[in-house]
Motif scaffolding. Structure first.
Motif, PDB file in Angstrom:
ATOM      1  N   GLU A  52      10.366   3.142   0.492  1.00  0.00           N
ATOM      2  CA  GLU A  52       9.102   2.400   0.410  1.00  0.00           C
ATOM      3  C   GLU A  52       7.918   3.308   0.089  1.00  0.00           C
ATOM      4  O   GLU A  52       7.050   2.945  -0.701  1.00  0.00           O
ATOM      5  CB  GLU A  52       8.856   1.647   1.718  1.00  0.00           C
ATOM      6  CG  GLU A  52       9.775   0.461   1.909  1.00  0.00           C
ATOM      7  CD  GLU A  52       9.612  -0.214   3.268  1.00  0.00           C
ATOM      8  OE1 GLU A  52       8.784   0.241   4.083  1.00  0.00           O
ATOM      9  OE2 GLU A  52      10.334  -1.198   3.501  1.00  0.00           O
ATOM     10  N   TRP A  53       7.864   4.506   0.686  1.00  0.00           N
ATOM     11  CA  TRP A  53       6.747   5.418   0.411  1.00  0.00           C
ATOM     12  C   TRP A  53       6.800   5.941  -1.021  1.00  0.00           C
ATOM     13  O   TRP A  53       5.762   6.059  -1.682  1.00  0.00           O
ATOM     14  CB  TRP A  53       6.739   6.572   1.407  1.00  0.00           C
ATOM     15  CG  TRP A  53       6.145   6.202   2.723  1.00  0.00           C
ATOM     16  CD1 TRP A  53       6.816   5.887   3.870  1.00  0.00           C
ATOM     17  CD2 TRP A  53       4.756   6.064   3.029  1.00  0.00           C
ATOM     18  NE1 TRP A  53       5.925   5.573   4.863  1.00  0.00           N
ATOM     19  CE2 TRP A  53       4.663   5.684   4.383  1.00  0.00           C
ATOM     20  CE3 TRP A  53       3.587   6.245   2.302  1.00  0.00           C
ATOM     21  CZ2 TRP A  53       3.442   5.473   5.022  1.00  0.00           C
ATOM     22  CZ3 TRP A  53       2.372   6.042   2.944  1.00  0.00           C
ATOM     23  CH2 TRP A  53       2.310   5.656   4.270  1.00  0.00           C
ATOM     24  N   GLN A  56       5.443   3.275  -3.204  1.00  0.00           N
ATOM     25  CA  GLN A  56       3.978   3.226  -3.165  1.00  0.00           C
ATOM     26  C   GLN A  56       3.352   4.328  -4.016  1.00  0.00           C
ATOM     27  O   GLN A  56       2.334   4.120  -4.659  1.00  0.00           O
ATOM     28  CB  GLN A  56       3.474   3.362  -1.726  1.00  0.00           C
ATOM     29  CG  GLN A  56       3.687   2.144  -0.878  1.00  0.00           C
ATOM     30  CD  GLN A  56       3.127   2.353   0.518  1.00  0.00           C
ATOM     31  OE1 GLN A  56       2.071   2.930   0.697  1.00  0.00           O
ATOM     32  NE2 GLN A  56       3.858   1.872   1.515  1.00  0.00           N
ATOM     33  N   MET A  57       3.975   5.514  -4.026  1.00  0.00           N
ATOM     34  CA  MET A  57       3.407   6.652  -4.765  1.00  0.00           C
ATOM     35  C   MET A  57       3.630   6.547  -6.264  1.00  0.00           C
ATOM     36  O   MET A  57       2.766   6.925  -7.045  1.00  0.00           O
ATOM     37  CB  MET A  57       4.010   7.969  -4.262  1.00  0.00           C
ATOM     38  CG  MET A  57       3.524   8.382  -2.904  1.00  0.00           C
ATOM     39  SD  MET A  57       4.129  10.014  -2.442  1.00  0.00           S
ATOM     40  CE  MET A  57       5.708   9.588  -1.740  1.00  0.00           C
ATOM     41  N   GLY A  59       5.575   3.722  -7.973  1.00  0.00           N
ATOM     42  CA  GLY A  59       5.939   2.436  -8.550  1.00  0.00           C
ATOM     43  C   GLY A  59       7.420   2.358  -8.876  1.00  0.00           C
ATOM     44  O   GLY A  59       7.877   1.407  -9.509  1.00  0.00           O
ATOM     45  N   GLU A  61      11.415   2.452  -7.390  1.00  0.00           N
ATOM     46  CA  GLU A  61      12.250   2.301  -6.205  1.00  0.00           C
ATOM     47  C   GLU A  61      13.483   3.184  -6.346  1.00  0.00           C
ATOM     48  O   GLU A  61      14.311   2.956  -7.230  1.00  0.00           O
ATOM     49  CB  GLU A  61      12.656   0.842  -6.045  1.00  0.00           C
ATOM     50  CG  GLU A  61      13.380   0.564  -4.755  1.00  0.00           C
ATOM     51  CD  GLU A  61      13.622  -0.921  -4.550  1.00  0.00           C
ATOM     52  OE1 GLU A  61      12.761  -1.570  -3.923  1.00  0.00           O
ATOM     53  OE2 GLU A  61      14.652  -1.408  -5.034  1.00  0.00           O
ATOM     54  N   VAL A 140       1.135  12.726   1.027  1.00  0.00           N
ATOM     55  CA  VAL A 140       0.761  11.532   1.793  1.00  0.00           C
ATOM     56  C   VAL A 140       0.057  11.977   3.069  1.00  0.00           C
ATOM     57  O   VAL A 140       0.495  12.903   3.745  1.00  0.00           O
ATOM     58  CB  VAL A 140       2.001  10.684   2.146  1.00  0.00           C
ATOM     59  CG1 VAL A 140       1.624   9.502   3.028  1.00  0.00           C
ATOM     60  CG2 VAL A 140       2.686  10.205   0.883  1.00  0.00           C
ATOM     61  N   TRP A 142      -1.937  10.264   6.636  1.00  0.00           N
ATOM     62  CA  TRP A 142      -2.269   9.087   7.428  1.00  0.00           C
ATOM     63  C   TRP A 142      -2.853   9.559   8.760  1.00  0.00           C
ATOM     64  O   TRP A 142      -2.171   9.629   9.771  1.00  0.00           O
ATOM     65  CB  TRP A 142      -1.077   8.153   7.613  1.00  0.00           C
ATOM     66  CG  TRP A 142       0.160   8.793   8.154  1.00  0.00           C
ATOM     67  CD1 TRP A 142       0.542   8.866   9.457  1.00  0.00           C
ATOM     68  CD2 TRP A 142       1.180   9.458   7.412  1.00  0.00           C
ATOM     69  NE1 TRP A 142       1.729   9.535   9.576  1.00  0.00           N
ATOM     70  CE2 TRP A 142       2.143   9.909   8.329  1.00  0.00           C
ATOM     71  CE3 TRP A 142       1.377   9.718   6.062  1.00  0.00           C
ATOM     72  CZ2 TRP A 142       3.286  10.605   7.949  1.00  0.00           C
ATOM     73  CZ3 TRP A 142       2.499  10.416   5.687  1.00  0.00           C
ATOM     74  CH2 TRP A 142       3.440  10.844   6.612  1.00  0.00           C
ATOM     75  N   ARG A 147      -3.816   0.876   7.633  1.00  0.00           N
ATOM     76  CA  ARG A 147      -3.620   1.037   6.193  1.00  0.00           C
ATOM     77  C   ARG A 147      -4.864   1.618   5.503  1.00  0.00           C
ATOM     78  O   ARG A 147      -4.764   2.398   4.570  1.00  0.00           O
ATOM     79  CB  ARG A 147      -3.262  -0.308   5.570  1.00  0.00           C
ATOM     80  CG  ARG A 147      -2.924  -0.238   4.100  1.00  0.00           C
ATOM     81  CD  ARG A 147      -2.504  -1.584   3.555  1.00  0.00           C
ATOM     82  NE  ARG A 147      -1.244  -2.050   4.120  1.00  0.00           N
ATOM     83  CZ  ARG A 147      -0.054  -1.742   3.628  1.00  0.00           C
ATOM     84  NH1 ARG A 147       0.046  -0.957   2.598  1.00  0.00           N
ATOM     85  NH2 ARG A 147       1.035  -2.216   4.177  1.00  0.00           N
ATOM     86  N   ARG A 150      -4.857   5.475   5.171  1.00  0.00           N
ATOM     87  CA  ARG A 150      -3.768   6.164   4.462  1.00  0.00           C
ATOM     88  C   ARG A 150      -4.238   6.722   3.126  1.00  0.00           C
ATOM     89  O   ARG A 150      -4.962   6.059   2.391  1.00  0.00           O
ATOM     90  CB  ARG A 150      -2.615   5.205   4.202  1.00  0.00           C
ATOM     91  CG  ARG A 150      -1.934   4.742   5.432  1.00  0.00           C
ATOM     92  CD  ARG A 150      -0.801   3.816   5.083  1.00  0.00           C
ATOM     93  NE  ARG A 150      -0.288   3.195   6.285  1.00  0.00           N
ATOM     94  CZ  ARG A 150       0.448   2.111   6.296  1.00  0.00           C
ATOM     95  NH1 ARG A 150       0.768   1.518   5.164  1.00  0.00           N
ATOM     96  NH2 ARG A 150       0.876   1.611   7.427  1.00  0.00           N
ATOM     97  N   VAL A 152      -2.409   7.893  -0.195  1.00  0.00           N
ATOM     98  CA  VAL A 152      -1.130   7.903  -0.894  1.00  0.00           C
ATOM     99  C   VAL A 152      -1.396   8.282  -2.348  1.00  0.00           C
ATOM    100  O   VAL A 152      -2.020   7.525  -3.085  1.00  0.00           O
ATOM    101  CB  VAL A 152      -0.445   6.515  -0.829  1.00  0.00           C
ATOM    102  CG1 VAL A 152       0.907   6.558  -1.522  1.00  0.00           C
ATOM    103  CG2 VAL A 152      -0.301   6.056   0.606  1.00  0.00           C
ATOM    104  N   GLN A 154      -1.009   8.715  -6.264  1.00  0.00           N
ATOM    105  CA  GLN A 154      -0.390   7.894  -7.300  1.00  0.00           C
ATOM    106  C   GLN A 154       0.011   8.813  -8.451  1.00  0.00           C
ATOM    107  O   GLN A 154      -0.830   9.519  -8.995  1.00  0.00           O
ATOM    108  CB  GLN A 154      -1.373   6.827  -7.795  1.00  0.00           C
ATOM    109  CG  GLN A 154      -1.900   5.925  -6.689  1.00  0.00           C
ATOM    110  CD  GLN A 154      -0.803   5.104  -6.048  1.00  0.00           C
ATOM    111  OE1 GLN A 154      -0.084   4.388  -6.713  1.00  0.00           O
ATOM    112  NE2 GLN A 154      -0.689   5.208  -4.728  1.00  0.00           N
TER     113      GLN A 154
END
Length: 187
Positions: A52-53, A56-57, A59, A61, A140, A142, A147, A150, A152, A154
């Protein structure tokens, strides 16, 4: 002297670039998360969190792979769900997530090499701490669970520098416990 210095600098830069593990390159996965067994909820939880992380970073999977299915990915699987179809994985570099009874509770090891990555933990929390340590190395942040706080990064290409890290808590547990109460501690 200038030539020697520039040659040395070029060598150091080339070595630094070569000593990294690529998770995602130009928007496509070049690595896969590998767990021993799907019945191991500890490994499954850490794998899904890392997946999942990275999503997020970048796009992208990352596929999750299990050793028990002849190196086949379980497409769309969620912890506790039915096992779906198995798909081939190709030539992806492994990110091993595994528990090791030889490690103490909440103790983890993180190894990042050019060819593979390995996060080993003594228990569920240790694996999650190892994933968190990797995420910090990837940028990352946090500072607070909300949220909003955070950070993150890209990026289309995600690399982790080669390292070996080992950590165990100084105290019995790492967590800070907070209990809300309507009563004052001291009357």
């Amino acid at each position: 002297m200038k030539r020697l210095l520039s040659t040395l600098l070029a060598f150091v830069c080339a070595t630094a670039l070569a000593a990294s593990f690529t998770l995602v390159e130009e928007g496509r996965p070049v690595s896969a998360i590998v767990v021993n067994r799907w019945s191991d909820q500890q490994e499954a939880l850490a794998a899904v969190q890392l997946q999942e992380w990275v999503l997020q970073m970048t796009g992208v999977e990352l596929p999750i792979l299990t050793k028990a299915y002849d190196h086949g990915f379980l497409v769309g699987w969620q912890p506790g769900g039915q096992l779906p179809e198995v798909a081939p994985y190709g030539e992806l570099r492994p990110i091993f997530l595994e528990t090791d009874g030889a490690l103490k509770a909440e103790e983890y090891r993180l190894e990042v090499a050019e060819t593979h990555m390995r996060i080993t933990g003594g228990d569920k929390y240790a694996l999650l701490y190892g994933v968190d340590a990797l995420l910090e190395r990837l940028g990352v942040r946090w500072p607070h669970p909300e949220r909003l706080w955070r950070e993150v990064p890209q990026t289309g290409t995600l690399r982790a520098e080669a390292c070996e890290e080992s950590s165990k808590p100084f105290f019995r547990i790492r967590a800070v416990h907070h209990h809300q109460s309507d009563h004052a501690l001291f009357a």
